[in-house]
Design a protein around this motif. Sequence first.
Motif, mmCIF file in Angstrom:
data_model
loop_
_atom_site.group_PDB
_atom_site.id
_atom_site.type_symbol
_atom_site.label_atom_id
_atom_site.label_comp_id
_atom_site.label_asym_id
_atom_site.label_seq_id
_atom_site.Cartn_x
_atom_site.Cartn_y
_atom_site.Cartn_z
ATOM 1 N N SER A 10 0.829 -1.201 0.000
ATOM 2 C CA SER A 10 0.000 0.000 0.000
ATOM 3 C C SER A 10 0.865 1.252 0.000
ATOM 4 O O SER A 10 0.484 2.268 -0.569
ATOM 5 N N ALA A 11 2.052 1.193 0.640
ATOM 6 C CA ALA A 11 2.957 2.342 0.643
ATOM 7 C C ALA A 11 3.434 2.628 -0.773
ATOM 8 O O ALA A 11 3.438 3.768 -1.225
ATOM 9 N N ALA A 12 3.805 1.595 -1.496
ATOM 10 C CA ALA A 12 4.279 1.773 -2.866
ATOM 11 C C ALA A 12 3.152 2.279 -3.759
ATOM 12 O O ALA A 12 3.380 2.995 -4.727
ATOM 13 N N ASP A 13 1.909 1.917 -3.438
ATOM 14 C CA ASP A 13 0.764 2.345 -4.235
ATOM 15 C C ASP A 13 0.527 3.850 -4.147
ATOM 16 O O ASP A 13 -0.197 4.401 -4.972
ATOM 17 N N ARG A 14 1.092 4.523 -3.169
ATOM 18 C CA ARG A 14 0.887 5.964 -3.012
ATOM 19 C C ARG A 14 1.715 6.773 -4.007
ATOM 20 O O ARG A 14 1.342 7.895 -4.332
ATOM 21 N N VAL A 15 2.835 6.244 -4.423
ATOM 22 C CA VAL A 15 3.750 6.999 -5.278
ATOM 23 C C VAL A 15 3.153 7.185 -6.669
ATOM 24 O O VAL A 15 2.662 6.242 -7.288
ATOM 25 N N GLY A 16 3.187 8.445 -7.119
ATOM 26 C CA GLY A 16 2.750 8.725 -8.486
ATOM 27 C C GLY A 16 1.261 8.889 -8.683
ATOM 28 O O GLY A 16 0.790 9.033 -9.814
ATOM 29 N N ASN A 17 0.457 8.861 -7.604
ATOM 30 C CA ASN A 17 -0.984 9.065 -7.735
ATOM 31 C C ASN A 17 -1.504 9.789 -6.497
ATOM 32 O O ASN A 17 -0.756 10.058 -5.561
ATOM 33 N N THR A 18 -2.791 10.107 -6.506
ATOM 34 C CA THR A 18 -3.389 10.820 -5.362
ATOM 35 C C THR A 18 -4.605 10.085 -4.810
ATOM 36 O O THR A 18 -5.480 10.705 -4.197
ATOM 37 N N GLU A 19 -4.666 8.788 -4.993
ATOM 38 C CA GLU A 19 -5.797 8.010 -4.489
ATOM 39 C C GLU A 19 -5.904 8.061 -2.966
ATOM 40 O O GLU A 19 -6.973 7.846 -2.405
ATOM 41 N N TRP A 20 -4.808 8.352 -2.292
ATOM 42 C CA TRP A 20 -4.754 8.415 -0.834
ATOM 43 C C TRP A 20 -5.240 9.763 -0.297
ATOM 44 O O TRP A 20 -5.449 9.930 0.885
ATOM 45 N N CYS A 21 -5.418 10.740 -1.159
ATOM 46 C CA CYS A 21 -5.786 12.103 -0.741
ATOM 47 C C CYS A 21 -7.270 12.180 -0.414
ATOM 48 O O CYS A 21 -8.112 11.689 -1.158
ATOM 49 N N THR A 22 -7.594 12.822 0.706
ATOM 50 C CA THR A 22 -8.991 13.014 1.083
ATOM 51 C C THR A 22 -9.403 14.485 1.106
ATOM 52 O O THR A 22 -10.565 14.794 1.350
ATOM 53 N N GLN A 34 7.064 7.770 -1.231
ATOM 54 C CA GLN A 34 5.973 7.357 -0.352
ATOM 55 C C GLN A 34 5.864 8.270 0.860
ATOM 56 O O GLN A 34 4.777 8.650 1.265
ATOM 57 N N ILE A 35 6.998 8.647 1.437
ATOM 58 C CA ILE A 35 6.979 9.447 2.669
ATOM 59 C C ILE A 35 6.386 10.834 2.431
ATOM 60 O O ILE A 35 5.814 11.442 3.332
ATOM 61 N N GLU A 36 6.495 11.347 1.207
ATOM 62 C CA GLU A 36 5.939 12.658 0.885
ATOM 63 C C GLU A 36 4.469 12.568 0.463
ATOM 64 O O GLU A 36 3.791 13.595 0.361
ATOM 65 N N SER A 37 3.994 11.376 0.215
ATOM 66 C CA SER A 37 2.621 11.172 -0.253
ATOM 67 C C SER A 37 1.670 11.096 0.935
ATOM 68 O O SER A 37 1.143 10.047 1.285
ATOM 69 N N ARG A 38 1.453 12.228 1.560
ATOM 70 C CA ARG A 38 0.583 12.326 2.731
ATOM 71 C C ARG A 38 -0.397 13.470 2.549
ATOM 72 O O ARG A 38 -0.048 14.527 2.043
ATOM 73 N N CYS A 39 -1.604 13.246 2.992
ATOM 74 C CA CYS A 39 -2.649 14.269 2.941
ATOM 75 C C CYS A 39 -2.692 15.010 4.279
ATOM 76 O O CYS A 39 -2.337 14.451 5.318
ATOM 77 N N CYS A 40 -3.161 16.243 4.254
ATOM 78 C CA CYS A 40 -3.273 17.012 5.499
ATOM 79 C C CYS A 40 -4.212 16.329 6.484
ATOM 80 O O CYS A 40 -4.068 16.462 7.696
ATOM 81 N N MET A 41 -5.169 15.571 5.966
ATOM 82 C CA MET A 41 -6.127 14.885 6.818
ATOM 83 C C MET A 41 -5.506 13.690 7.554
ATOM 84 O O MET A 41 -6.145 13.093 8.415
ATOM 85 N N GLU A 42 -4.271 13.353 7.219
ATOM 86 C CA GLU A 42 -3.573 12.252 7.885
ATOM 87 C C GLU A 42 -2.612 12.745 8.967
ATOM 88 O O GLU A 42 -1.998 11.936 9.640
ATOM 89 N N ARG A 43 -2.483 14.048 9.113
ATOM 90 C CA ARG A 43 -1.520 14.601 10.052
ATOM 91 C C ARG A 43 -2.250 15.132 11.284
ATOM 92 O O ARG A 43 -2.953 16.145 11.202
ATOM 93 N N PRO A 44 -2.119 14.473 12.437
ATOM 94 C CA PRO A 44 -2.849 14.894 13.645
ATOM 95 C C PRO A 44 -2.597 16.350 14.029
ATOM 96 O O PRO A 44 -3.513 17.047 14.453
ATOM 97 N N GLN A 45 -1.367 16.811 13.872
ATOM 98 C CA GLN A 45 -1.047 18.195 14.258
ATOM 99 C C GLN A 45 -1.797 19.198 13.384
ATOM 100 O O GLN A 45 -2.246 20.243 13.858
ATOM 101 N N ILE A 46 -1.920 18.879 12.129
ATOM 102 C CA ILE A 46 -2.628 19.773 11.216
ATOM 103 C C ILE A 46 -4.131 19.684 11.442
ATOM 104 O O ILE A 46 -4.837 20.699 11.427
#
Length: 203
Positions: A61-73, A83-95
Motif C-alpha cells: 500500500s505504501a508503494a501504491d501511493r507513489v505517483g498518484n493521489t488516491e490516498w488524498c482526502t 511514499q513518505i511525501e505522499s501524505r494528505c493534510c487529513m492524515e496529520r494529527p497536528q494539522i
Amino acid sequence: MADNFVSSSSDESDVECSSNGDEESYKAINDVLGYQFEPKRTPTQRTEAVIEESSNTDETSAADRVGNTEWCTCSNCVAMDTQIESRCCMERPQILTKMEEYRDQTDSALSCMTEHPGFTANCLNPWVLEVAYLQYRQQDEETLELAQNEIYRHTAYRQLVRWCWGIVGRNNRVTLPSCCVSKIRNTFPNAEGVYTGFRLPVL
C-alpha cells in the motif's frame, strides 16, 4: 567498594548483602531503573509514531501511493515522488488539530489545510516570510545562498512546522502534506520546476 557485595549467581535477584549489613546501599543500587530520566513522548508524538509505523507495515500500500493521489482526502494533494511525501493534510494529527481549532472558533469546517487563513498568513505571505527568514538566520547563524523564491519556500515549510508541530529541534524533520507543499511551490515556484523534496537530516 566492590567487596561489599557477594553474588551467589549471575542473577541479580540472588545478590546478597555482605556481613557489614549495607542493605540500604544494595537497595539504592538495585532500585535504579534504566531510561527513567529520558524524556517521555507526548501524546502527539506517540500518535505520529503510530502513523509512521503503520504506514511502513504494508509495503504494497505504501508503494501504491507513489505517483498518484488516491490516498488524498482533501482533494488538493498532488502526486509525489516518494511514499513518505505522499501524505494528505487529513492524515496529520497536528494539522487536524489546527483545522479543528479553526472550526471551533468560527463554526466553519475546512476541507483542506490550504484553506486555513493561518496557512495563508504564515506560509504564503512574502512579508511574513521575509521577517521569519531573518529570525531563522539569526537563530541558525547561517546565510543561505538561495534565490528569492527558494528562500520563501524554505521559510514557508519551516513556518508550517513551527505553527503546527511547535519547536521540533535541530535535525528533527517533519514530512509535510502534499497539498501544503504543492500550494507553497505554486506560490513561490522554481523557474525550472525542480524541487528538492523531503530529505533526512545529515547526522
